[in-house]
Design an enzyme around this catalytic site. Structure first.
Site, PDB file in Angstrom:
ATOM      1  N   HIS A  30      43.247  43.610  46.280  1.00  0.00           N
ATOM      2  CA  HIS A  30      43.526  42.197  46.556  1.00  0.00           C
ATOM      3  C   HIS A  30      43.935  41.988  48.016  1.00  0.00           C
ATOM      4  O   HIS A  30      44.559  40.978  48.348  1.00  0.00           O
ATOM      5  CB  HIS A  30      44.635  41.684  45.638  1.00  0.00           C
ATOM      6  CG  HIS A  30      44.401  41.951  44.196  1.00  0.00           C
ATOM      7  ND1 HIS A  30      43.331  41.432  43.517  1.00  0.00           N
ATOM      8  CD2 HIS A  30      45.081  42.717  43.293  1.00  0.00           C
ATOM      9  CE1 HIS A  30      43.363  41.842  42.250  1.00  0.00           C
ATOM     10  NE2 HIS A  30      44.413  42.632  42.099  1.00  0.00           N
ATOM     11  N   HIS A  68      40.930  39.932  38.802  1.00  0.00           N
ATOM     12  CA  HIS A  68      40.293  41.214  38.469  1.00  0.00           C
ATOM     13  C   HIS A  68      38.961  40.966  37.776  1.00  0.00           C
ATOM     14  O   HIS A  68      38.416  41.856  37.129  1.00  0.00           O
ATOM     15  CB  HIS A  68      41.186  42.038  37.543  1.00  0.00           C
ATOM     16  CG  HIS A  68      42.589  42.157  38.026  1.00  0.00           C
ATOM     17  ND1 HIS A  68      43.577  41.266  37.659  1.00  0.00           N
ATOM     18  CD2 HIS A  68      43.167  43.032  38.878  1.00  0.00           C
ATOM     19  CE1 HIS A  68      44.721  41.615  38.262  1.00  0.00           C
ATOM     20  NE2 HIS A  68      44.486  42.670  39.007  1.00  0.00           N
TER      21      HIS A  68
END
Lengths: 330, 330
Positions: A56, A218
């Site tokens: 991320h 995700h």
């Protein structure tokens, strides 16, 4: 496979070596997987520690520095860091004023930070925690009880970090972090799936020409899948999803976030549409940030995060910050 | 097609509307396609104007602000801006101290900036120009006589911009810009092709599992195509290509640039390998920057740019800057 890597097993360690070489103002423990601001512990200051699965970036390591996080603990890609990392981070940054854990709401992260909290307190470190759960797309999701934590993490870390930098005590820093989370909502859209190094290919199937409305960071399923929409339509859908839930009475801070692979040219065009919808809905925007801050590897897509801000939150947002990914005034 | 757009025809105008909404410190002429720092013209200051085809964001619009560019002229995607834009920009930012045009070496840009130079001078604006041609991959290329201009543009704009901000006269700002370009070299690698909105798909064919060594920022052919290499091997090849040409005697500023779609996690791992090679070759790194600064839409890939710096260039690099994409000290 179009990845710029050596082997999948070393991706996180390799990135940490790169962080260490690039940012002399950070101390990077490559083996122990902890990134710490070099001047920690800062005397008299409450410390902020966050962490989560890698993939991320720049979240969280890129937010370590003056006015934001004191330490970050990167896990393997899309996998929670372990309690040992968090305990080590807390010990490294605690000045005696206590530590706030900033935890995105995913089952693994929550469990491991809770365990680390107990272990750190056994070692005499006072720890509070704030859970970030801003994603309005779905309640409960893959690996999540309740809402997922996404873009609001940036607002929580920046604003609570500024309060800590000013010398606010732990209870106050925690309260501000909770206020920011409670004032924030996000909604994300995927135009393509992301590929993890371990898998070597897409983690979910999203046919070309379709998009996932409400996707997780995700690649978790969102609300629905539709044929390709225009930037204008995506902005309408995303902003309305956020506003239906947030119903802001104050003006907002806006994050127009890229998922990773969407060009900045497109993101700015999307930002124009987001500003248009907000103006149509009568929501004034105090500040806006456009770019890749809370990403999903090579996913193409975007997300809208709003944080309604009173004068104090705005003042703390504007306070100086110096981190690899967010910097002003220093 | 996985693009976050309305229609291909409005991509640049949409992005400019987004820049205007996001950055109140800039004045954006959406119709005229010019981005200007709001406080221009700055009394007593030489002005820097750059521009080029869109699709390389944040270059150049993201580099407009205090300590860098006074104005930027975005063309259509991968297409030179027209002389009218440049003349309008020069007129908007000239304080009477003259204007430096920063021009990447592509045939269209060179022609149009040359024409704009004549037109602006007819209107009484003193104009100098610097050509950026740092890409060592090939001599002559698609739409280029001589070397292509790529990553060094960032160094030229930042360092000459700092000199101008300090009040250096036009001749000095021009000389510094030339010195920076002469001291800089780049080499880029594509792991995937990029797609333009107009074409709606890849602009060249690069089979999965192959890479283009020495690719241009518009996807121009490089030196050779090879089966996938590791991050370590790509770093060895890229850094050596740069060093063979640059043969630095001073330490360097380093830019590890992403092409657009390569995750930051991978870029930092690549940065670690670049630092390793430079250490092995005995080249000290003074500063390094990792991220997406001179991009190629959704291309996956990376580039290495080195700028050897004496004390004065380093001082100017470190000087305060406040732009959407590069900011410190302000």
């Amino acid at each position: 496979m179009r990845m710029l890597i050596n082997v999948p097993d070393t991706v996180v360690a390799d990135a940490l070596r790169g962080m260490a070489a690039t940012h002399p103002e950070l101390t990077v423990d490559v083996e122990g997987r902890v990134i710490v601001r070099r001047d920690a512990p800062v005397a008299g200051k409450v410390a902020l520690v966050s962490g989560g699965g890698s993939g991320h970036e720049p979240l969280h390591g890129g937010f370590v520095g003056t006015g934001m996080l004191d330490a970050a603990c990167p896990g393997e890609v899309f996998t929670s860091p372990v309690p040992d990392q968090m305990v080590k981070a807390a010990a490294a940054v605690d000045s005696g004023q206590g530590v706030l854990f900033v935890v995105k709401n995913y089952t693994g992260d929550v469990l491991n930070f809770d365990m680390a909290m107990e272990l750190a307190e056994d070692e005499g470190v006072r720890v509070a925690k704030v859970l970030v759960d801003d994603d309005v797309a779905v309640t409960d999701s893959t690996h999540t009880a309740g809402r997922r934590g996404t873009g609001a993490t940036l607002f929580v870390e920046k604003i609570a970090g500024a309060a800590a930098e000013e010398g606010a005590p732990l209870e106050r820093v925690e309260a501000i972090a909770r206020q920011v989370n409670a004032s924030s909502r996000s909604f994300g859209v995927a135009l393509s799936a992301c590929s993890t190094p371990a898998k070597g290919g897409p983690t979910f199937a999203l046919p070309d020409g379709e998009l996932e409305l409400g996707v997780g960071i995700h690649g978790e399923p969102g609300r629905e899948r539709r044929p390709m929409m225009t930037s204008r339509e995506i902005a309408d859908f995303s902003v309305d999803a956020v506003l239906e839930d947030l119903r802001p009475t104050n003006p907002v801070l806006l994050l127009v976030g890229g998922a990773g692979a969407t060009p900045l040219l497109e993101l700015y065009g999307f930002a124009a549409e987001v500003h248009r919808v907000l103006a149509e809905r009568g929501v004034p925007v105090l500040r806006s940030l456009v770019g890749n801050y809370v990403t999903s590897l090579d996913m193409a897509g975007c997300a809208v995060t709003l944080c309604q801000a009173d004068e104090e939150l705005l003042r703390l947002w504007d306070a100086p910050v110096r981190t690899p990914a967010l910097r002003w005034g220093l």
